[in-house]
Design an enzyme around this catalytic site. Sequence first.
Site, PDB file in Angstrom:
ATOM      1  N   ASP A 232      37.163  33.204  23.747  1.00 15.24           N
ATOM      2  CA  ASP A 232      38.104  32.104  23.930  1.00 15.24           C
ATOM      3  C   ASP A 232      37.880  31.116  22.798  1.00 15.24           C
ATOM      4  OD1 ASP A 232      35.722  30.897  24.588  1.00 15.24           O
ATOM      5  OD2 ASP A 232      36.179  30.607  26.701  1.00 15.24           O
TER       6      ASP A 232
ATOM      7  N   SER B 148      35.978  40.781  35.390  1.00 18.96           N
ATOM      8  CA  SER B 148      36.321  40.587  33.975  1.00 18.96           C
ATOM      9  C   SER B 148      36.222  39.100  33.631  1.00 18.96           C
ATOM     10  CB  SER B 148      37.738  41.109  33.713  1.00 18.96           C
ATOM     11  OG  SER B 148      38.687  40.392  34.493  1.00 18.96           O
ATOM     12  N   TYR B 149      36.472  38.766  32.371  1.00 12.57           N
ATOM     13  CA  TYR B 149      36.291  37.396  31.887  1.00 12.57           C
ATOM     14  C   TYR B 149      37.116  36.414  32.728  1.00 12.57           C
ATOM     15  CZ  TYR B 149      35.474  33.682  28.509  1.00 12.57           C
ATOM     16  OH  TYR B 149      35.076  32.513  27.906  1.00 12.57           O
ATOM     17  N   PRO B 150      36.466  35.364  33.274  1.00 12.85           N
ATOM     18  CA  PRO B 150      37.159  34.522  34.254  1.00 12.85           C
ATOM     19  C   PRO B 150      37.985  33.375  33.676  1.00 12.85           C
ATOM     20  CG  PRO B 150      34.855  33.892  34.161  1.00 12.85           C
ATOM     21  CD  PRO B 150      35.033  35.022  33.178  1.00 12.85           C
TER      22      PRO B 150
END
Length: 861
Positions: A119, A335-337
């Site tokens: 991110d 998975s990526y939160p």
Amino acid sequence: MRTVLMVAEKPSLAQSIAKILSKGSCSTRKGLNGACSVHEYTGSFVGQNVRFKMTSVCGHVMSLDFIGKYNNWDKVDPAELFSKAPTEKKEANPKLNMVKFLQVEAKGCDYVVLWLDCDKEGENICFEVLDAIQPMMNKSYGNERTIYRAKFSSITDTDICNAMNQLGEPNKNEALSVDARQELDLRIGCAFTRFQTKYFQGKYGNLDSSLISFGPCQTPTLGFCVERHDKIQSFKAEAYWVVQAKVFKGKDSPLTLDWDRVRVFDRDVGQMFVNMAKTAKEAKVDSVTKKEKAKQRPPALNTVEMLRVASSALGMGPQHTMQIAERLYTQGYISYPRTETTHYPENFDLKGTLKQQANSSFWGEMVKALLSEGINRPRKGADAGDHPPITPMRAASESELGSDGWRLYDYITRHFIATVSPDCKYLQTTISFSIATEGFTCSGKTLISAGYTEVMPWQGIPQEEALPVCERGDTFTVDEIKLLEKQTNPPDYLTESELITLMEKHGIGTDASIPVHINNICQRNYVTVESGRKLKPTNLGIVLVHGYYKIDADLVLPTIRSAVEKQLTLIALGKANFQQVLQHTLDIFKRKFHYFVDSIAGMDELMEVSFSPIADTGKPLSRCGKCHRFMKYIQAKPSRLHCSHCDETYSLPQNGAIKLYKELKCPLDEFELVLWTSGSRGKSYPVCPYCFSNPPFRDMKKGMGCNECTHPSCQHSLNSLGIGQCVECETGVLVFDPTSGPKWRMACNKCNVVVHFFEQAHKVQVSQDSCDSCEASLVIVDFNKTRSPLPDGETQHTGCAFCDPVFQDLVELKYATMRHPMHRAGGARRGRGRGRGRRPMGKGNPKKPKDKMAALAAYFV
């Protein structure tokens, strides 16, 4: 053999990634900072055999701050913070020595692969890592590429291996957008916060907040809560009337019908309709309609929706939810939160992900049925181009995850299964009646197929009593017709879930920062979280928002911050210039700040109504050294002393209790000393209110008590009561607490180490003499004759608390119980002895301790 350094964002991630890539055959050692490990193995990279070193950071390596002198609230005009004040990048956590650790590991490396979170914050950390390691890496050959970026969304074998095979480059534009946000928030937030905190805390005694903070995102977030509060306060209940009819057919139970006109606000008009309807004895069926309807399965799960549901259905705050979600991610369960996307890419393995849940005792049967009948393609959602929706990546049990971890995982998994399940289908039947001239209806739902609500039963169609079978032209007997009086109800306070929706709608914060802003307004005592996770503004929060509206509504409305967020997004996309956006935004807020300062009287008028002047607050406690009158102790945060006669306010240590210290005075300024204590099991020390804010010696800083004062002869100072260097931290000194008898103790003046000694002794004093072995001050101990532990019935002994064998069993190390725990210093190492005889005024270098305290340090550290 060449070396590849790989860096992840957290130690647990580094371990998981190294285990996958090395197929479990890596060796592990601790890094020099003690917080990060290094996992090493050999393998292939860009067509050659190499040695891999996988390690991590612990979040951001650096943080942005003003240079030293601009951090002094008293000497710097807050207006200077918009442009004049230079900023610098400092180590985010100096105790971790992260820069040095990275440089040591990077020395001699040829390539770097960055495995930071995918991110904008992760991209920013990439460049923080690169700034630290590039000077230490081997020089590249010609135009050889040496920096690589791994992009991944989950900690699974497939995703990690795919990321390693498709390495890209770090995104400088996304990193710059984070730099811009950091600098804007620092400059704008600090300027407004410093000004309003100093202005109002100097005037009012019961604000009950240690910081009157302002934030470009935090303040509009508070604004939403106060806006709802204002609607509740200004709401006036209004009476309205509803015509209710009950009809029946044969021996069936009566049906309650809904009036087609819904309601009227005039009682006489309502009574007229009742009278007209009462002329009929029967209700005629005008129509019967049956329509098959579908309740759509949910779109795939993104961060904002997860936060909303966790708050409204699971009773978990946004900050807590994100902490749990990140833990589930690093452990490989989800998975990526952090994602804004609600659309699965075409190549996402939905069936393989679903198969992993087939053996669950909770939803296994539903999953097996879906796999055999064929899964549905999830609804088309929004693709923000960041990460796939939040998805369970492997099966789990409650015993593995713990209570809150399991509840969140349970919801995420059920939501995923629901996205590939059929829609819920039901039959809606509506019967229209006419009674005289008035129309009424009655409707009911009958379930046809549960679909996704089988796995999300709380969204299911409730079982209702079946409507009677009838057709057009049938008649029912009228049982009763009456006029019901009701009242309009005010809206309720905003729930966290509703606030998250408003923040997303108006572009306040990001999926990553929304929980932080909500947590901030709670921590600052601007709102309280009531039952049902409703956010109720405090007096302080209400007055601040009303004050902003009165002076400059833009400070609290979401419009400006929303526009800034759009500009930051353009920087991330490479469509806006970093410096131009930064300068333009700061210019706007600088003008607003000057207008705010000039107009502060408008907010002050509101404050006067809600809060007491500082002179009218608190209770008399200790005497002022200037006028010798009593000063008042104000307990509300931040606790402080105020002299009404001199109109001066003096800061005090926080998070403890304050009481008068035997009416003793500071020899420098005649102020009566007060005693700060963290409780019976904690530590305590005397404080001079004047010296605390006005350090009397060059080697002292603001906020130091008598236990750090370097006065050469004062009986309360470090020079008189200091015994020896702390057994744990690098800079602290163990200082004797003369108020602690008969459970005597000395406590570190930097960290929370407490050493209990000579319990039940009659008297303990610090000698001016030092230990020959470790240079610690000797202590003189007097015992009662009947309770003396000394040999041969002796009652007095002078010796070193650390080295003297007579005192061997009379010294015990503990940690203070703090109301607000202090950070333990990170300098100590298990089993490593250090000198602790250093006196504050300098008696040469301390020597190594003898066995007693080395053993204590080894055991307790």
